[in-house]
Write an enzyme that holds these catalytic residues in place. Structure first.
Site, PDB file in Angstrom:
ATOM      1  N   SER A 224       1.219  -0.689   0.046  1.00  0.00           N
ATOM      2  CA  SER A 224       0.155   0.307  -0.292  1.00  0.00           C
ATOM      3  C   SER A 224       1.393   1.157  -0.454  1.00  0.00           C
ATOM      4  O   SER A 224       1.746   1.258   0.637  1.00  0.00           O
ATOM      5  CB  SER A 224      -1.109  -0.059   1.276  1.00  0.00           C
ATOM      6  OG  SER A 224      -0.874   1.208   1.713  1.00  0.00           O
ATOM      7  N   LYS A 225       0.666   2.510  -0.516  1.00  0.00           N
ATOM      8  CA  LYS A 225       1.459   3.719  -0.724  1.00  0.00           C
ATOM      9  C   LYS A 225       1.207   4.144   0.731  1.00  0.00           C
ATOM     10  O   LYS A 225       2.114   4.936   1.045  1.00  0.00           O
ATOM     11  CB  LYS A 225       0.547   4.771  -1.876  1.00  0.00           C
ATOM     12  CG  LYS A 225       1.091   3.936  -3.522  1.00  0.00           C
ATOM     13  CD  LYS A 225      -0.264   4.961  -4.209  1.00  0.00           C
ATOM     14  CE  LYS A 225      -0.020   3.583  -5.462  1.00  0.00           C
ATOM     15  NZ  LYS A 225      -0.840   4.197  -6.391  1.00  0.00           N
TER      16      LYS A 225
END
Ligand code: GLU
Length: 484
Positions: free
Chosen positions: A257-258
């Protein structure tokens, strides 16, 4: 020899090039090059709200940095951005309207919201219920007139065949099917702003650009039945689809996930830190694919030759930063010196360390570099204060024979003439200390290493001493002797 294989990478420029997108691009690239097909880049910029100014540049520049090239893109071809293709979408939307396969929808956001809430309360799956349901032709005409008079701008919805089955044999996942009734009702193909929705535009583009295989992330599986509906409505043959498994963070086991700020996820980050692009390319190619066997280091040409879509993995790919670093170090270790020096040069320059010793320092640390930016902290010994010792290092220095070794080695350095003080002559001096004192192995090398460099694990010792210089080495040994 060329053939009909045409694949595309179709980024939405909503951010910088992420490792997941880079993988999509790379597998399309490998597939195209392996089969002598064509690799196309199209920019999907219809979502104006999420548009990032620098997005397209970051995509293309970083793909190129990774070592990919392409046959068609907005750089060389007109209308390869969706925002430049509105007329084409309009043409097909009009066609569907004329054929009664799509219709204008005047339902408002508020009405949709209220309906959604009602459905949720009633425990129903949220779906759009045709606003014209149960209306006679006259009632329908009156409804439209009234809404138009009120200035309501319609969207266009595709009339979904609720009982049809939409299926395909996925190149990665095998047979997949969806029922038309399970996708939430007639869906919007044209928004109020006149822009098509992604699921519509992507079909028009893939057909228009003669895309033969759509290879993308499995977050798009749920979009595929909608896209198949558009192919059906327009009477076109759909391409093959392949949906790659998601990438998980090997540390957390969760989807990459960013928001995991501990993990570098943008290609730009790796480039800035001075990774070799070949290493990053190699690493990404093995995210959800492998050629079989134990080997993991492959050049771009080897990967193109070996690529086999049947080996795309069905289970999630683990993003393991340690593996990337191991791979990167392997590439740097084996790369030509000039290449590594060029990679380190800007970092040394910025730190004011591009001195006449710079090349020697890069040579010294090349075997242990993962990324070129590490050259600055690694060379601290030569430019800043002597580092503080760790507990483990202090323990070594508390050894009984340490003073004897250091005194003896210091005497050897002092006795060397200026001409003698060369890397090749330093090792024999350590050996001479061994002979003289009878102390050998770890007890001999460790104290010298720590006294000179302040570290237990460092680069090759004779070269470190040579680059530090005789006076500095003696000074370090003296200081250490005093502190014992
Ligand atoms: N623009 C889409 C994305 O960035 C691409 C979807 C597709 O490959 O069909 O996710």
């Amino acid at each position: 020899m060329s053939n009909d294989i045409r694949v595309r990478y179709a980024p939405s420029p909503t951010g910088l090039l992420h490792i997941g997108n880079a993988r999509t691009a790379l597998f399309n690239y490998l597939y195209a090059r392996h089969h002598d097909g064509q690799f196309i880049i199209r920019i999907e910029d219809t979502d104006r709200k999420r548009h990032v100014e620098d997005g397209e540049r970051s995509q293309l520049e970083n793909l190129r940095w990774l070592g990919m090239d392409w046959d068609e893109s907005p750089e060389t071809h007109e209308n390869y951005r969706q925002s430049e293709r509105l007329e084409l979408y309009q043409k097909y939307i009009q066609q569907l309207l004329n054929e009664g396969k799509a219709y204008k929808s005047y339902v408002t956001e508020e009405e949709l919201k209220a309906e959604r809430e009602r459905q949720e309360k009633a425990g129903e799956t949220p779906r759009y219920i045709n606003e014209f349901l149960g209306m006679s032709e006259d009632e329908k005409a009156a409804y439209i007139t009234e809404r138009e008079a009120a200035g309501i701008i319609p969207t266009v919805r595709l009339a979904v065949n609720e009982t049809a089955i939409y299926k395909w044999t996925d190149m990665v996942k095998g047979d997949i099917e969806f029922e038309g009734g399970n996708i939430g009702g007639d869906w919007v193909i044209q928004k109020k702003d006149g822009f098509p929705t992604y699921n519509f535009a992507v079909v028009v583009d893939d057909h228009d650009m003669k895309i033969s295989h759509v290879i993308r992330g499995d977050d798009h599986i749920a979009n595929t039945p909608k896209q198949l509906m558009v192919y059906e409505a327009l009477g076109w043959t759909a391409p093959e689809f392949g949906h790659m498994t998601l990438i998980i963070n090997s540390e957390t086991g969760k989807k990459l996930s960013k928001r995991d700020t501990n993990t570098l996820q943008f290609i730009e980050d790796y480039r800035r830190k001075g990774y070799l692009p070949e290493a990053v390319f190699n690493f990404i190619a093995l995210l959800g694919w492998n050629p079989g066997g134990e080997d993991e280091i492959f050049s771009r040409e080897e990967l193109i030759n070996l690529f086999d879509e049947h080996r795309l993995s069905k289970s999630p790919a683990a993003f393991d930063q340690k593996k990337l670093d191991w791979m990167s170090n392997d590439y740097i270790k084996n790369a030509d010196f000039d290449k590594v020096f060029a990679l380190c040069q800007p970092f040394l320059e910025e730190a004011g360390r591009l001195t006449d010793k710079a090349a020697k320092l890069v040579e010294l640390y090349k075997p242990q570099l993962t990324a070129a930016d590490e050259i600055v902290p690694l060379t601290d010994l030569f430019f800043s204060d002597f580092p503080a010792l760790t507990d483990a290092e202090k323990e070594v220095m508390a050894g009984e024979t340490v003073p004897t070794v250091l005194e003896a080695f210091k005497a050897k350095l002092e006795a060397m003439s200026d001409e003698d003080f060369q890397p090749d002559n330093i090792f024999p001096q350590i050996k001479a200390v061994q002979k003289e004192t009878g102390i050998k192995g770890k007890n001999l090398f460790m104290p010298i290493r720590i006294a000179v460099s302040g570290e237990m694990h460092g680069p090759e010792l004779p070269n470190t001493i040579y680059l530090l210089g005789r006076d500095k080495s003696i000074e370090h040994i003296d200081n250490m002797l005093q502190s014992l």
